[in-house]
Scaffold this motif. Structure first.
Motif, PDB file in Angstrom:
ATOM      1  N   ILE A  70      -6.517  10.803  -1.532  1.00  0.00           N
ATOM      2  CA  ILE A  70      -4.874  10.895  -2.989  1.00  0.00           C
ATOM      3  C   ILE A  70      -6.459  10.918  -3.694  1.00  0.00           C
TER       4      ILE A  70
ATOM      5  N   LEU B  96      -6.574   2.215   5.286  1.00  0.00           N
ATOM      6  CA  LEU B  96      -6.875   2.203   3.707  1.00  0.00           C
ATOM      7  C   LEU B  96      -7.076   2.957   2.885  1.00  0.00           C
TER       8      LEU B  96
ATOM      9  N   THR C   4      -6.970   6.586   3.172  1.00  0.00           N
ATOM     10  CA  THR C   4      -6.058   7.148   1.857  1.00  0.00           C
ATOM     11  C   THR C   4      -6.058   7.326   0.921  1.00  0.00           C
ATOM     12  N   ALA C   5      -7.211   6.214   0.507  1.00  0.00           N
ATOM     13  CA  ALA C   5      -7.310   6.335  -1.542  1.00  0.00           C
ATOM     14  C   ALA C   5      -8.143   7.252  -1.085  1.00  0.00           C
TER      15      ALA C   5
ATOM     16  N   LEU D 122      -7.273  -2.679   9.333  1.00  0.00           N
ATOM     17  CA  LEU D 122      -6.758  -2.254   8.291  1.00  0.00           C
ATOM     18  C   LEU D 122      -7.015  -1.474   7.042  1.00  0.00           C
ATOM     19  N   PRO D 123      -8.327  -2.042   6.507  1.00  0.00           N
ATOM     20  CA  PRO D 123      -8.785  -2.343   5.540  1.00  0.00           C
ATOM     21  C   PRO D 123      -9.571  -0.111   5.464  1.00  0.00           C
TER      22      PRO D 123
ATOM     23  N   THR E 166     -12.910  -5.994   1.402  1.00  0.00           N
ATOM     24  CA  THR E 166     -12.157  -6.138   2.022  1.00  0.00           C
ATOM     25  C   THR E 166     -12.304  -6.721   3.489  1.00  0.00           C
TER      26      THR E 166
ATOM     27  N   ILE F 138     -12.744  -1.579  -1.089  1.00  0.00           N
ATOM     28  CA  ILE F 138     -11.684  -1.615   0.211  1.00  0.00           C
ATOM     29  C   ILE F 138     -11.870  -1.960   1.049  1.00  0.00           C
TER      30      ILE F 138
ATOM     31  N   PHE G 280       0.952  -1.144   0.301  1.00  0.00           N
ATOM     32  CA  PHE G 280       0.270  -0.022   0.086  1.00  0.00           C
ATOM     33  C   PHE G 280       0.708   1.284  -0.292  1.00  0.00           C
TER      34      PHE G 280
ATOM     35  N   SER H 139      -7.693  -8.997   1.070  1.00  0.00           N
ATOM     36  CA  SER H 139      -8.602 -10.024   1.266  1.00  0.00           C
ATOM     37  C   SER H 139      -8.241 -11.517   1.571  1.00  0.00           C
TER      38      SER H 139
END
Lengths: 540, 112
Positions: free
Chosen positions: B82, B75, B78-79, B71-72, B46, B43, A133, A185
């Motif tokens: 961005i 993430l 962040t996604a 964690l997802p 997941t 995301i 990531f 995943s």
């Protein structure tokens, strides 16, 4: 590696970040100051990269735990021979194109210097990171800076090309994200080394998901690298970009190659169990198709900038096919080719601007640029840029001939050694006794490599005759010394690659064997000890 | 719940891809936005879909199975940031292209 030296590893990311941010503090009326800060930072990054190269060549794989979290949990930066090599190559290109930009390009638009530094930060981060990531984040930093740089100088042509460039790369980034999250995943990890350990243990029912994720990731990198059906954006964006930007962009397509070279042996190498060799056929066939497409394009292109862009495709295709053949010896030679061809194409992009300066289409383009950005002085820009140096045309001609020989792979310069080494690796007696399909692919690869060299030679000869021997309007382009120096520097480097071919080749072979036997990489990352806590302070 | 989310992601990305292939820059930016929503939801999914499971450890003892995967969610944040930034950048490009070429076609001119 301990103490101060330990932190050297994070400098190629932190240094450009800090100086890029610092450069934002000064406005555009102080181009000289900004240029000096940028140059100092770029040269310092190059110096650090060279130190890291020596370090990577002598000691074991360097691992830097960000935030001091142990490996599978935190983000790690990893330094090995491959990443150090790419760091140095990027530093060299950055120094050369920045020097070139000082002649005039750095004042042709806002925030050139900051964007340049952020681009370096993103590219260096991609080389160093050991986390999927984090790789995405650095990719986005790199792309965001490149979106700004491709528009540098403005003008309708750049805006149009930039629109396509941004749309294609944004879509590729979404594929990247889908791929990363699919892999996460199933495996529950984003650390590359940990991923390599867990992939063989993935159950049969989940294997399809992981491979689909890896394939989507691959598409994102192949868009960047410019594999044939995914490469049409490149031919619009690179010729439209300003010369120093195009030169530094020569490394951007190699970033995609780097990631593929890093990940495919690591995740899908011989140790990967049922997934071993996944995707290598695609790389091989796609790479061969890219060489063929680039070769036809090289022969067909009228403008020199398009010729150089098609040469990037030829170079990308050669490297992709070499990765697809997944042979350690061939990879070593391909790395040599990567360095040689990147230096060549960067020098060629810089040279094109100087050669075309005397010709009308480029002059039109520059006039449009100045108009769009609102240049204050209405003088002819040609007059203030340099004097007609004695023998300018001779120097340009020699540089052009050098580029031609490098692209075609003719003897004195490093293009020859690179191609010869690759051919020698293809024809080396097989150690493992794999005959049949591999041999056929090797033959096709050989044929296309030689033919693409011939195509480059023909195209360069044709352009050279048109420009240097039979010019319709014989104007000697006005050129500054500061514009000639980086080109000569890059070409001399390729000469140095030839002269010091033995040691360089030895380094490349060590790199390749480490890439194809990633156990040491995995082991170093997963066993990297966190820095012990400092002795408890006594509060008084 | 899975079916609804999957259908939602499918519709978003399908419409996004269709818009992305349209000739107007505004349609392209809408398409990119829809795809980014689809990707963000993807995301998020997941980490497995669960309700009543906090992602952050609380003081109450319990097994790891009581918690959602954090964690997802990190993430996806962040996604989002961005893709938001790059969409804004693309919007500027769109305006610049409109201003310089006088057309909102992605090629800067109408197909003749």
């Amino acid at each position: 590696m301990s103490g101060w030296m330990h932190h050297l590893l994070v400098l190629p990311v932190v240094l450009p970040l800090a100086s890029g941010a610092l450069l934002l503090m000064y406005n555009e009326r102080r181009p000289f100051l900004k240029g000096v800060i940028n140059l100092i930072s770029t040269l310092a990054t190059l110096y650090v990269a060279v130190m890291l190269l020596r370090l990577a060549d002598t000691s074991s794989t360097g691992v830097y735990l960000l935030g001091n979290w142990p490996a599978p949990f935190g983000i790690v930066l990893v330094l090995d021979r491959l990443s150090a090599l790419m760091l140095v190559l990027t530093g060299v290109l950055a120094a050369a194109s920045l020097t070139f930009a000082f002649a005039r390009w750095h004042t042709a638009g806002a925030h050139f210097h900051s964007l340049f530094q952020f681009l370096l930060m993103g590219v260096n981060g991609v080389y160093l990171t050991g986390d999927m990531f984090n790789l995405f984040v650095f990719f986005e930093v790199m792309l965001a800076a490149s979106y700004g740089l491709v528009l540098h100088g403005s003008g309708p042509q750049r805006i149009r090309a930039g629109l396509h460039y941004i749309a294609v790369n944004l879509t590729a980034s979404f594929l990247f994200l889908i791929g990363v999250s699919l892999i996460y995943s199933v495996t529950g990890t984003l650390n590359m080394a940990d991923l390599a350990v867990r992939l063989p243990a993935v159950t049969e029912s989940d294997r399809g998901l992981v491979e689909a994720g890896a394939a989507l990731l691959g598409v994102a990198f192949l868009v960047k690298a410019g594999m044939w059906p995914l490469s049409f954006w490149l031919l619009g964006a690179y010729p439209a970009a300003a010369a120093p930007v195009a030169a530094i962009f020569a490394i951007l397509s190699k970033v995609g190659i780097y990631v593929l070279l890093r990940l495919s042996p690591l995740l899908f190498g011989a140790q990967a169990g049922a997934s071993a060799g996944f995707g290598s056929q695609v790389l091989l066939i796609g790479g061969l198709a890219t060489i063929a497409y680039g070769m036809i394009g090289v022969l067909a292109s009228q403008a020199m900038a398009r010729l150089a862009s098609y040469s990037i495709l030829v170079s990308s295709g050669t490297l992709l096919a070499a990765i697809g053949l997944s042979d350690a010896n061939l990879t070593g030679s391909a790395l040599f080719y990567l360095v040689s061809s990147t230096l060549t194409i960067a020098a060629f992009f810089l040279l094109i601007e100087l050669i075309e300066r005397g010709q009308s289409p480029a002059a039109d383009l520059l006039a449009v640029t100045a108009e769009a950005f609102g240049d204050e002085d209405e003088d002819e820009p040609e007059d203030e840029v340099g004097v007609a140096l004695p023998g300018t045309l001779a120097i340009l001609g020699v540089c052009f001939a050098g580029c031609g020989m490098l692209l075609a792979g003719l003897p004195p310069l490093s293009g020859f050694i690179a191609k010869f080494a690759m051919l020698a690796a293809v024809f080396a007696p097989p150690a493992t006794g794999t005959e049949g399909g591999i041999a056929l692919a090797g033959w096709i690869f050989t044929g296309l490599l030689i033919l693409s060299g011939l195509a480059a030679l023909l195209a360069m000869l044709r352009v050279g005759i048109r420009v240097f021997w039979a010019p319709v309007d014989a104007t000697v382009p006005r050129v500054l010394v500061v514009e000639l120096v980086p080109i000569i520097f890059l070409l001399l480097l390729t000469l140095a690659l030839t002269v010091r071919g033995g040691p360089v080749m030895r380094y490349m072979e060590d790199t390749a064997s480490a890439v194809h036997a990633p156990e040491r990489y995995i082991d170093s990352v997963l066993t990297a000890p966190p820095v012990p806590a400092p002795a408890a302070q006594v509060h008084r | 719940m899975e079916a609804i989310l999957a259908i939602g992601i499918g519709i978003l990305s399908g419409s996004g891809v269709w818009l992305l292939l349209r000739p107007r820059t505004y349609q392209v930016i809408m398409g990119l936005s829809l795809i980014s929503y689809a990707v963000n939801l993807f995301i998020f999914s997941t980490g497995r879909l669960r309700s009543d499971a906090p992602p952050v450890l609380t003081s109450q003892p319990g097994s790891l199975a009581d918690y959602a995967d954090p964690l997802p969610q990190a993430l996806v944040l962040t996604a989002i940031v961005i893709s938001f930034a790059t969409t804004a950048l693309f919007l500027v490009m769109l305006l610049a292209s409109r201003g310089l070429t006088g057309s909102d076609h992605v090629d800067g001119q109408e197909r003749r």
